[in-house]
Design a protein around this motif. Structure first.
Motif, PDB file in Angstrom:
ATOM      1  N   ALA A   1       0.783  -1.270   0.003  1.00 51.53           N
ATOM      2  CA  ALA A   1      -0.164  -0.025  -0.041  1.00 51.53           C
ATOM      3  C   ALA A   1       0.752   1.424  -0.081  1.00 51.53           C
ATOM      4  O   ALA A   1       1.563   1.561   0.951  1.00 51.53           O
ATOM      5  CB  ALA A   1      -0.855   0.085   1.292  1.00 51.53           C
ATOM      6  N   ALA A   2       0.719   2.046  -0.944  1.00 49.73           N
ATOM      7  CA  ALA A   2       1.710   3.154  -1.074  1.00 49.73           C
ATOM      8  C   ALA A   2       0.554   4.321  -1.169  1.00 49.73           C
ATOM      9  O   ALA A   2       0.044   4.590  -2.230  1.00 49.73           O
ATOM     10  CB  ALA A   2       2.565   3.237  -2.347  1.00 49.73           C
ATOM     11  N   ARG A   3       1.015   5.300   0.035  1.00 52.87           N
ATOM     12  CA  ARG A   3       0.113   6.562   0.062  1.00 52.87           C
ATOM     13  C   ARG A   3       0.363   7.426  -1.190  1.00 52.87           C
ATOM     14  O   ARG A   3       1.534   7.524  -1.329  1.00 52.87           O
ATOM     15  CB  ARG A   3       0.077   6.975   1.473  1.00 52.87           C
ATOM     16  N   GLU A   4      -0.821   7.948  -1.770  1.00 53.12           N
ATOM     17  CA  GLU A   4      -0.629   8.780  -2.937  1.00 53.12           C
ATOM     18  C   GLU A   4      -0.515  10.229  -2.539  1.00 53.12           C
ATOM     19  O   GLU A   4      -0.121  11.408  -3.392  1.00 53.12           O
ATOM     20  CB  GLU A   4      -1.597   8.526  -4.023  1.00 53.12           C
ATOM     21  N   ARG A   5      -0.672  10.470  -1.246  1.00 54.48           N
ATOM     22  CA  ARG A   5      -0.540  11.896  -0.561  1.00 54.48           C
ATOM     23  C   ARG A   5       0.322  11.941   0.543  1.00 54.48           C
ATOM     24  O   ARG A   5       0.646  11.032   1.103  1.00 54.48           O
ATOM     25  CB  ARG A   5      -1.770  12.523  -0.422  1.00 54.48           C
ATOM     26  N   TRP A   6       0.672  13.274   0.738  1.00 59.34           N
ATOM     27  CA  TRP A   6       1.667  13.334   2.039  1.00 59.34           C
ATOM     28  C   TRP A   6       1.042  12.826   3.284  1.00 59.34           C
ATOM     29  O   TRP A   6      -0.165  13.321   3.251  1.00 59.34           O
ATOM     30  CB  TRP A   6       2.074  14.769   2.102  1.00 59.34           C
ATOM     31  N   PRO A   7       1.447  12.210   4.113  1.00 60.65           N
ATOM     32  CA  PRO A   7       2.762  11.613   4.163  1.00 60.65           C
ATOM     33  C   PRO A   7       2.688  10.265   3.209  1.00 60.65           C
ATOM     34  O   PRO A   7       1.861   9.524   2.924  1.00 60.65           O
ATOM     35  CB  PRO A   7       2.858  11.174   5.569  1.00 60.65           C
ATOM     36  N   TYR A   8       3.907  10.261   2.387  1.00 56.81           N
ATOM     37  CA  TYR A   8       3.872   9.239   1.208  1.00 56.81           C
ATOM     38  C   TYR A   8       4.170   7.922   2.037  1.00 56.81           C
ATOM     39  O   TYR A   8       5.562   7.427   1.669  1.00 56.81           O
ATOM     40  CB  TYR A   8       4.859   9.718   0.379  1.00 56.81           C
ATOM     41  N   THR A   9       3.493   7.151   3.003  1.00 54.77           N
ATOM     42  CA  THR A   9       4.030   6.226   3.497  1.00 54.77           C
ATOM     43  C   THR A   9       3.821   4.835   2.670  1.00 54.77           C
ATOM     44  O   THR A   9       3.029   4.768   1.553  1.00 54.77           O
ATOM     45  CB  THR A   9       3.141   6.031   4.824  1.00 54.77           C
ATOM     46  N   ASN A  10       4.359   3.762   3.218  1.00 56.09           N
ATOM     47  CA  ASN A  10       4.500   2.582   2.215  1.00 56.09           C
ATOM     48  C   ASN A  10       4.415   1.371   3.163  1.00 56.09           C
ATOM     49  O   ASN A  10       5.331   1.254   4.131  1.00 56.09           O
ATOM     50  CB  ASN A  10       5.795   2.767   1.451  1.00 56.09           C
ATOM     51  N   PHE A  11       3.430   0.312   3.278  1.00 56.11           N
ATOM     52  CA  PHE A  11       3.377  -0.594   4.031  1.00 56.11           C
ATOM     53  C   PHE A  11       3.245  -1.905   3.117  1.00 56.11           C
ATOM     54  O   PHE A  11       3.034  -2.251   1.988  1.00 56.11           O
ATOM     55  CB  PHE A  11       2.034  -0.498   4.698  1.00 56.11           C
ATOM     56  N   TRP A  12       3.861  -2.982   3.711  1.00 57.78           N
ATOM     57  CA  TRP A  12       3.925  -4.315   3.002  1.00 57.78           C
ATOM     58  C   TRP A  12       3.284  -5.445   4.117  1.00 57.78           C
ATOM     59  O   TRP A  12       3.185  -5.192   5.243  1.00 57.78           O
ATOM     60  CB  TRP A  12       5.341  -4.585   3.153  1.00 57.78           C
ATOM     61  N   GLY A  13       2.655  -6.279   3.141  1.00 56.20           N
ATOM     62  CA  GLY A  13       1.972  -7.412   4.005  1.00 56.20           C
ATOM     63  C   GLY A  13       3.256  -8.395   4.478  1.00 56.20           C
ATOM     64  O   GLY A  13       4.428  -8.172   3.954  1.00 56.20           O
ATOM     65  N   GLN A  14       2.752  -9.342   4.884  1.00 57.59           N
ATOM     66  CA  GLN A  14       3.937 -10.637   5.430  1.00 57.59           C
ATOM     67  C   GLN A  14       4.241 -11.590   4.188  1.00 57.59           C
ATOM     68  O   GLN A  14       5.050 -12.151   4.358  1.00 57.59           O
ATOM     69  CB  GLN A  14       3.368 -11.369   6.610  1.00 57.59           C
ATOM     70  N   GLY A  15       3.478 -11.569   3.114  1.00 57.13           N
ATOM     71  CA  GLY A  15       3.532 -12.448   2.047  1.00 57.13           C
ATOM     72  C   GLY A  15       2.693 -13.727   2.036  1.00 57.13           C
ATOM     73  O   GLY A  15       2.425 -14.323   3.070  1.00 57.13           O
TER      74      GLY A  15
END
Length: 118
Positions: free
Chosen positions: A97-111
């Motif tokens: 999940a990559a946020r398109e607005r500030w803050p440009y956070t980025n999260f990953w699942g466990q796979g």
């Protein structure tokens, strides 16, 4: 707290299909680009497909015509339909999940593991 949980991986024969799902919580799903990435043993993680909040999709050349990414904003879930699977599709598939607005956070699942083998 942000969390991405993938499901749907498994063992499938070449030519078979699988559908992965990623449920998101704690993120404003509607303003995130949702994506699927994969990592094969001994290789770097690579992009599989992305789906922006405005409806644009992007696919790796290796999966075009075989994989389809979709999202359900009401359920905060993104899917990856994988058809005509090949042994080279084997790997751990990660939701992003990559946020398109500030803050440009980025999260990953466990796979989730996908294995394509006869």
């Amino acid at each position: 707290q942000e969390r991405l949980v993938e499901s749907g991986g498994g063992l499938v024969q070449p030519g078979g299909s699988l559908r992965l799902a990623c449920a998101a919580s704690g993120v404003i799903f509607s303003i995130n680009t949702m994506g699927w990435y994969r990592q094969a043993p001994g290789k770097q993680r690579e992009l599989v497909a992305t789906f922006t909040s405005t409806g644009s999709t992007n696919y790796a050349d290796s999966v075009k015509g075989r994989f389809t990414i979709s999202r359900d904003n009401a359920k905060n879930t993104v899917f990856l339909q994988m058809n005509s699977l090949k042994p080279e599709d084997t790997g751990v598939y990660y939701c992003n999940a990559a946020r398109e607005r500030w803050p440009y956070t980025n999260f990953w699942g466990q796979g989730t593991q996908v294995t394509v083998s006869a």
